[in-house]
Design an enzyme around this catalytic site. Sequence first.
Site, PDB file in Angstrom:
ATOM      1  N   GLY A  22      85.967 110.003 -10.953  1.00 36.58           N
ATOM      2  CA  GLY A  22      85.142 110.566 -11.816  1.00 36.58           C
ATOM      3  C   GLY A  22      84.175 111.507 -10.974  1.00 36.58           C
ATOM      4  CG  MET A  23      80.934 109.647  -9.814  1.00 37.74           C
ATOM      5  SD  MET A  23      79.926 110.782 -10.740  1.00 37.74           S
ATOM      6  CE  MET A  23      78.620 111.082  -9.568  1.00 37.74           C
ATOM      7  CG  ASP A  43      85.884 103.773 -11.496  1.00 41.64           C
ATOM      8  OD1 ASP A  43      87.102 103.311 -12.045  1.00 41.64           O
ATOM      9  OD2 ASP A  43      85.858 104.526 -10.665  1.00 41.64           O
ATOM     10  N   GLY A  65      92.485 109.711  -2.524  1.00 43.08           N
ATOM     11  CA  GLY A  65      91.916 109.437  -3.753  1.00 43.08           C
ATOM     12  C   GLY A  65      91.174 110.150  -4.351  1.00 43.08           C
ATOM     13  CB  VAL A 104      88.416 109.010  -1.301  1.00 43.62           C
ATOM     14  CG1 VAL A 104      88.121 108.453  -0.054  1.00 43.62           C
ATOM     15  CG2 VAL A 104      87.257 108.641  -2.345  1.00 43.62           C
TER      16      VAL A 104
END
Length: 155
Positions: A39-40, A153, A36, A43
């Site tokens: 925004g940061m 989030d 996945g 994964v």
Amino acid sequence: MRFCAACHRVWKDAIEFCPADGNAVLAVERDADPLGAGGMGFVYLAEQIGLGREGAVKMMYAERTRDAPSLKRFRREARALASIDHPACVRVVDYGMTPTEVPFLVMERVHGRSLSSVIDTLERLPPRTAVHVAAQVCEAIEAAHQRGVVHRDLK
């Protein structure tokens, strides 16, 4: 990429334990498709080699590593998630920096479909299922709020 879960040294060899400190080595397939993205960062699927246990490693986007506020937010996210112990929240087991200064956090691997993919398939949830999902989300939010964490989030 293989790296030590404790000292965060990167190793090229197919080893189970860090030669420097004897701790478990994690394997992350950085060339593989991520599980996945947010925004940061991305994964990735990971494996704790010695135990054969799956996990997930969130690695910050490289372009974000030069931004001090983003680094601070990533660190805050890791600490916040690690403080929450609830079945509806992913468990964070480690946090660190790679030798190339990329922050990461190691989480348990959660199996199953995402809520968005279920909704895409069904177009809408049956009312009983929707209430069940909403109740679990509310319980997770309550657990976070009890620890002083306000999540922006939810997934």
